[in-house]
Every structure is written in structure tokens, then in C-alpha cells.
Design an enzyme around this catalytic site. Structure first.
Site, PDB file in Angstrom:
ATOM      1  CB  SER A  80       3.094  -1.816  -0.272  1.00 55.17           C
ATOM      2  OG  SER A  80       2.931  -2.140  -1.762  1.00 55.17           O
ATOM      3  CG  HIS A 130       1.941  -6.962  -2.030  1.00 53.01           C
ATOM      4  ND1 HIS A 130       3.236  -6.660  -2.297  1.00 53.01           N
ATOM      5  CD2 HIS A 130       1.309  -5.940  -1.906  1.00 53.01           C
ATOM      6  CE1 HIS A 130       3.158  -5.068  -2.113  1.00 53.01           C
ATOM      7  NE2 HIS A 130       1.984  -4.854  -1.969  1.00 53.01           N
TER       8      HIS A 130
END
Length: 686
Positions: free
Chosen positions: A542, A658
Site C-alpha cells: 500500500s 486491498h
């Protein structure tokens, strides 16, 4: 770089046929190289055994007389929502009452549901009975969820035609007021003001009060934010004697306006700094400023914790009690409540300490029973009804222990997680290095006692005030350290290890400090003889994936291999992709030429060069990631290859959100892919 000049922008079409064909071809190459070795199979299988272990401690939350837990194992890969009593939970084999079987639900619906939580209504009459539940389910792990109502008495879903609350797939927020009323923020389509009901960041901006049996479209608006906000919504405080509705606007990721909503809908703004964490609780207002706050002739440091009388504060009184003041080595990581106490969890050079203050007079109190040299987290409390505490403690080499007790009498251990790797001869130590501007940067080293140097994996994040604290990590322990590798965690700026200032100094124009810190740790590892450049790898996901992209393009001479997971890469377009607009406060606005001037150096996509030699890199993402757009990873891999770099491996999970994975099998697979890549590139020590 515009669409006219970016030949890879077509890859941003997430589920386009040509795009997915490109993905499958890249996946094929990665799998042929990385997923066909005996070592890959070993890492995958032993990682899955850890994730599916029946011996893990089941974390619980108290709701009335029961303790609730969501559990995933080999037999239930999508999970069980279940409950038991405290008496049963304290035994070695608790008797679990299964409420929802997500695998069975997924099979019935033909959808791979991923559990995203349950909101259980606390009865307003003060009884311990619980009946009404709002369950959030994600399709294949995305942030967007569907919401359904579940009845704990009948054990059935309450259908909309029978008056049940239900929301279609969206990034929603929903919470109970009472058995027939909820506050809901979701994608309503067109807002009452004629604009969209979602913000530019893709989150709701309208909150409605929805009564059972009525049409959601007709529900009255409680609060509305602006399209340019990150998000806006409303919540209900059910604390007995202090029931009230609050509304808030997140004008950016770190600034919010908070209001109390009156009985006739009037809004009372809470006059606190917009970047402060403000929390009304019972008769008090707790405030943690993120920047210096001048008040009544004094200035309170970022990361302080202050308390006010809430009613007096609304009336203009600013008499304050200081509950915590940070120093150069100590920050406040979190705080929690029991019925009688405030629990402070602090970090001292990234080592946790827990202390108590008595609510009201704020005098120190003791909490006997917790270990001193461990990372401690408060798992659950029951502040409306009792002084109950569940707390977890672990170290790099000691598996978690769950403690139970009260803030008045102390805690004792009630459950122990098994060891998943042999840490008998494993050494964990904290070291420090100096960054480019002279700042002292801590990092942790985990290695076998007989290993002084060799393949080294450096992990980092460096953003959003997210602190990396020591804790039991069986994945790296089993798959890396036990095999003779050295594992390093860098506590670089951008995180929250030393409070808000450790983070705020890296926002926007200060972003370079994150990368200088991480590169300084890398240089020190080589200079101290712990590893060589050829044997030094790094990993991050991320925001940490952005960190890896910057290491690849700006510091390629420092590393032998990089694992770049669900990354941000194209910082010229990040704010136009999915939730990216919400992170402008962290990185800057690339549409502003002055800000793009300091952003361009940390936009990996704009710093790929054909005339530099880059370390081998594995880039991974998820098609179903609706937070960080998979186009970032796709375009990075494409551009690296287009500029002549051959040591590029790419894998995109078709599911997973995610987090990259939708279940334990996928998580184990991705972990094995990363470790196998690193062992191939950095060399096996044995």
C-alpha cells in the site's frame, strides 16, 4: 503525463478483456518461475497451517452476556460468526454457538462473501439481551459491502419485504439508534441538493435517519457534507444517560469538523482544532491535538491528551486537565475506557507501556498482572457495564498471551497461543541509525543467534501515522528467520512511533524524509556487515508499496530485490483513481504545480529510467482492490519492461480487495510467492 502521452493508461480499465488477458499472461510467467518449486510449496503449506490453526487464540468482543468471535480455519475458510459465555471461553475447549456460517451463505448466494463485521444493537432499556444485528459482507474482499439485518433470536435474516434493513453494495456506514431506526450513509445516487451523494474520494457525504418499514429514498437527511470532503456521516452515542447524535465532515484525511445534532436537527460545532482527535465520552470531552494548540495562555504539544467538562466546553469554558504529555521518546499510542478507568497505552522508543487513570479525579491507578517487556494491546473492554479488560501481550519471539480481569483488580493470563516457529535461539534487538538530516531512526532486527550476516529482508511502511510495533510474527519467523535469513523492521518517519510530529513532518513537501530514513537503515545494514547489497531485500504494501517503488527508482543501488505489494505508483493520477483523492493531505495535490514539484521525485512511475540498473522486483496487487487502484501496479510493471528491465515479476490476484487476499489460502499463496522470490534473488544461506 496525460492519457495522450501515457501508453499504459489503458491498463486502468480494471476488468476490461484485453487488460485481464495482459494480467493473466503476467501471472503465468510469475507462477512458472516462482510457484513450481518445492520451497514454494513448503512455505505455502506451513503458512496456511499457521493461518488455519485451531490453536490460535480466538479474539472476542463482549455484547451483553456473550462473547462474540469471528473464526476462520481450514474447514471454514470464509468463517463463522459465533458466541460463547465467559465461563466456557476460559476453558480449553469452549462451546461455541454458531450464528452465521459465511461459507454456507456464500454457497447459497453464489457469491464469495468476505466478513466485514456486525453491528449489534444494545437495548435502550439496559437489558443484556441482544437481538438486532446489521451484518456487512464484502464481495471477494472489496471495501464496498452489502448490509443485511440478522435476528439473533430467530437465527434468520430479516428480509426487506418483512421490514428488514438492507443496503446494496457500496462504501456504506450504518449504525443503530433503536430497534426500528438506523443512521445510514451510503450511495443514495442523487443527493437532496441535486449533487452526487458520494464525495470525490468515493465515500458517502449524506447521512439519513431511516425508520423501519419506510423507503430509504424518503428518509430525512440528518447531515450533509461537501462533494470535496473525504467523507461525511453521523453516529449515535448509546452511552446510558448520554444518548446523542454526532455528525462529522472529514474535509481531508486529517482534518474534521464535528457537530452535535440537536433534537430539532440543529448543529452545534465542537470548537476544537480541526486536525485534533476529539471524542466526547459521558460528561467529558477528550482531545488529542496533532499540532501545537494555544489555549488559555498555554500551548499544548501535539500528542498530548486533554480532558474538559463537555457541557462547560460547549458553553465556552476552557478549563482543562492534562492527562498525558509526550516527550522526545514517549508517545500516546491509544486510550480505552472501562467503567471506572481510563487506560493509556504509550510507546517508549516503540516499546509499549500501559497505565491507568481513575475517571473523574484522573489519579493514577495500578493494573497488576501485565508483563513489562512485551507489546500490549487492549483487545476489548465493557465500559458501559463493567471494568472488564481483555488484553493481549506478545514479543517478536513469544506468542500472544490473552489476559483477562478488571481495571480494579488486575488481570491474569487465560489463553496462550502456540509457538509457530522455534525461537529458542532467535535474537531480537533494537538498533538506531541516523537519517540524512541527523534524526535518530530506530529499527528492530530478528535473527538466529548463529547468523551474523546473510540474506536480509527490510520491511517498512512510513505513512498515515501507522506505527510498526514489535509483535509475534510467525510468517517471517518461520519462512525467513528460521531458514537463516535476517528480518528487519524500520520505524521510519511517517508512522506514529513518536507521536503526531513523527508523521506530520513528512506530509507533502516533507515526504522525502520517509525515503531518506528507509534508505539510511538499508545503508547501515550493509555498512555494519549484516548483509550486502546483493543480499538485501525490502518489502512493503500500500503506502509501503509506494515506498518500494521509490526505493526501486531512486535508490536502486541499495537493494538486491524488492517486493512491492498493492502499491501507489502513479502520483500524477493517484487522486483520480478510486479512493486516491482522500490521500491528498498525505502526499499533496499533483494538479498544483508547486506541489507537483516536490511530488514528482517520489512518483515512481515518473522516475523509471532505461539507463539505470534496477533490483529484481515482484509487484503484486488485486483486481478487486477498490481502495488502491490496481492500475498503479499494472502500469509500473509495464513501464519497467518497456524501458528494458527484465527482472520484473507481476502477479495480480483476481479476488482479495486491498488486503490482496480474500481467504487464508490466498494469503498463504501470496506469502509463499513473496518469500520464494526473495530466496531466489537474495540466495539461500544454507
Amino acid at each position: 503525463m496525460s492519457a495522450a502521452t501515457d501508453p499504459n493508461e489503458w491498463l486502468e480499465d480494471v476488468e476490461g478483456g484485453e487488460q485481464l488477458a495482459w494480467v493473466r499472461e503476467k501471472n503465468r510467467r510469475a507462477l512458472e518461475t516462482l510457484a513450481t518449486t518445492p520451497r514454494f510449496a513448503k512455505i505455502r503449506d506451513q503458512t496456511l497451517a499457521i493461518l488455519d490453526s485451531d490453536d490460535k487464540i480466538p479474539p472476542v468482543r463482549r455484547r451483553g452476556e456473550y462473547l462474540y468471535n469471528f473464526w476462520v480455519d481450514a474447514k471454514n475458510p470464509l468463517g463463522l460468526w459465533r458466541r460463547t459465555t465467559l465461563e466456557s471461553y476460559r476453558t480449553d475447549s469452549p462451546e461455541w454457538d454458531v450464528l452465521i456460517d459465511v461459507d454456507a451463505l456464500a454457497a447459497a448466494d453464489g457469491v464469495k462473501w468476505v466478513w466485514h463485521g456486525a453491528a449489534v444493537l444494545r437495548p435502550r432499556d439496559g437489558s443484556t439481551d441482544r437481538r438486532h444485528v446489521l451484518v456487512s459482507l464484502s464481495r471477494e474482499g472489496a471495501d464496498a459491502t452489502v448490509v443485511r439485518e440478522f435476528d439473533l433470536v430467530t437465527r434468520e435474516w430479516v428480509k426487506p419485504q418483512d421490514g428488514g434493513f438492507a443496503l446494496a453494495e457500496a462504501k456504506s456506514s450504518v449504525g443503530w439508534i433503536d430497534a426500528d431506526t438506523v443512521l445510514v450513509s451510503t450511495d443514495f445516487g442523487t443527493a437532496p441538493d441535486g449533487g452526487p451523494s458520494m464525495t470525490e474520494s468515493g465515500y458517502p457525504r449524506i447521512a439519513k435517519r431511516w425508520v423501519r418499514g419506510t423507503d430509504l429514498a424518503d428518509a430525512p437527511v440528518v447531515f450533509a457534507g461537501e462533494v470535496t470532503d473525504v467523507s461525511a456521516g453521523a453516529s449515535y452515542d448509546s452511552t446510558p444517560g448520554f444518548e446523542r447524535i454526532f455528525a462529522s465532515r472529514s474535509t481531508d484525511f486529517y482534518n474534521s469538523l464535528i457537530y452535535q445534532v440537536g433534537p430539532d436537527g440543529e448543529l452545534a460545532l465542537l470548537d476544537v482544532p480541526t486536525d485534533a482527535h476529539a471524542a466526547p465520552y459521558r460528561q467529558w470531552l477528550f482531545v488529542m491535538p496533532r499540532s501545537p494548540w494555544a489555549l488559555g495562555g498555554s500551548t499544548y504539544e501535539p500528542g498530548s491528551l486533554l480532558v474538559f467538562d463537555y457541557a462547560a466546553y460547549l458553553a465556552g469554558n476552557r478549563d482543562v486537565t492534562v492527562l498525558f504529555t509526550p516527550d522526545a521518546s514517549t508517545s500516546l499510542a491509544d486510550y480505552d475506557f472501562t467503567k471506572s478507568h481510563l487506560i493509556l497505552t504509550t510507546l517508549h522508543d516503540v516499546v509499549t507501556r500501559v497505565s491507568l487513570l481513575t475517571l473523574g479525579d484522573w489519579q493514577p491507578a495500578s493494573l497488576p498482572g501485565l508483563p513489562e517487556l512485551a507489546t500490549i494491546g487492549i483487545v476489548d473492554t465493557d465500559p458501559e457495564d463493567s471494568d472488564e479488560i481483555f488484553a493481549s501481550a506478545s514479543t517478536f519471539t513469544t506468542p500472544p498471551t490473552l489476559f483477562y480481569g478488571t481495571s480494579t483488580d488486575g488481570v491474569t493470563p487465560i489463553k496462550h497461543s502456540p509457538a509457530f516457529f522455534d525461537a529458542t535461539d532467535v535474537v531480537a534487538e533494537q538498533r538506531f541509525t541516523t537519517s540524512d538530516d541527523g534524526t535518530r531512526i530506530p529499527y528492530f532486527v530478528l535473527r538466529r543467534r548463529d547468523v551474523e550476516s546473510g540474506p536480509t529482508l527490510l520491511y517498512g511502511y512510513g505513512g498515515f501515522q501507522n506505527a510498526l510495533v514489535p509483535g509475534y510474527s510467525p510468517g517471517p519467523g518461520l519462512n525467513w528467520v528460521s531458514e537463516g535469513g535476517i528480518y528487519v523492521i524500520a520505524n521510519i518517519r511517517g508512522g506514529g512511533e513518536y507521536g503526531p510530529t513523527w508523521h506530520t513532518q513528512t506530509q507533502k513537501a516533507g515526504r522525502h524524509k520517509v525515503y531518506e530514513d528507509f534508505s539510511s537503515v538499508a545503508k547501515t545494514l550493509v555498512a555494519d556487515g549484516m548483509t550486502t547489497v546483493a543480499q538485501l531485500g525490502a518489502m512493503g504494501g500500500s503506502n509501503g508499496g509506494l515506498l518500494m517503488g521509490v526505493m526501486a527508482t531512486r535508490y536502486p543501488e541499495l537493494f538486491g530485490a524488492l517486493v512491492c505489494q498493492v502499491p501507489l505508483i502513479d502520483m500524477r493520477r493517484f487522486h483520480k483513481l478510486l479512493a486516491g483523492a482522500s490521500w491528498v493531505a498525505e502526499y499533496g495535490n499533483p494538479d498544483d504545480p508547486e506541489q507537483w514539484a516536490f511530488m514528482e521525485p517520489f512518483s515512481p512511475y515518473h522516475n523509471v529510467r532505461a539507463d539505470l540498473q534496477y533490483p529484481a522486483i515482484l509487484i503484486t496487487t488485486s483486481t478487486r482492490d477498490d481502495r488502491v487502484h490496481p492500475g498503479h501496479a499494472r502500469k509500473f510493471a509495464a513501464k519497467l519492461e518497456q524501458t528494458g528491465h527484465d527482472d520484473v515479476w507481476y502477479y495480480e490476484n483476481i479476488e482479495g480487495g486491498h488486503g490482496g487476499a480474500a481467504d487464508n489460502k490466498q494469503s498463504a499463496f501470496l506469502a509463499a510467492l513473496a518469500y520464494e522470490f526473495l530466496w531466489q534473488q537474495l540466495g539461500s544461506p544454507e
